[in-house]
Design a protein around this motif. Structure first.
Motif, PDB file in Angstrom:
ATOM      1  N   LYS A 166       0.832  -1.200   0.000  1.00  0.00           N
ATOM      2  CA  LYS A 166       0.000   0.000   0.000  1.00  0.00           C
ATOM      3  C   LYS A 166       0.870   1.255   0.000  1.00  0.00           C
ATOM      4  O   LYS A 166       1.919   1.272   0.625  1.00  0.00           O
ATOM      5  N   CYS A 168      -4.084  13.258   3.358  1.00  0.00           N
ATOM      6  CA  CYS A 168      -3.954  12.116   2.471  1.00  0.00           C
ATOM      7  C   CYS A 168      -3.766  12.605   1.032  1.00  0.00           C
ATOM      8  O   CYS A 168      -4.574  13.384   0.543  1.00  0.00           O
ATOM      9  N   VAL A 208      -1.653   4.180   6.701  1.00  0.00           N
ATOM     10  CA  VAL A 208      -2.413   4.188   5.453  1.00  0.00           C
ATOM     11  C   VAL A 208      -3.777   4.804   5.732  1.00  0.00           C
ATOM     12  O   VAL A 208      -4.444   4.457   6.703  1.00  0.00           O
ATOM     13  N   ARG A 235       2.242   4.640   1.097  1.00  0.00           N
ATOM     14  CA  ARG A 235       2.369   5.196   2.437  1.00  0.00           C
ATOM     15  C   ARG A 235       2.269   6.708   2.397  1.00  0.00           C
ATOM     16  O   ARG A 235       2.729   7.346   1.463  1.00  0.00           O
TER      17      ARG A 235
END
Ligand SMILES: [Zn+2]
Length: 50
Positions: free
Chosen positions: A6, A27, A45, A8
């Motif tokens: 995923k 994000c 995440v 980061r």
């Protein structure tokens, strides 16, 4: 390390005047602000990537 690693979140080098950088991380994917403690619980995440 899995095949599907995923992305980061990284701290923005820019300082946000309104929010302290060490508490909130934006994000890069959904643009939401996530609290650092929440990020740590989610393995750094954003929940939008889970
Ligand atoms: Zn997100």
């Amino acid at each position: 390390m899995g095949i599907f690693d995923k992305p980061r979140l990284k701290r923005s080098p820019r300082h946000n005047d309104n929010l302290p950088d060490d508490l909130w991380t934006k994000c890069p994917d959904c643009g939401d602000l996530i609290h650092t403690l929440d990020l740590k619980q989610n393995d750094l995440v954003c929940t939008c990537l889970l």
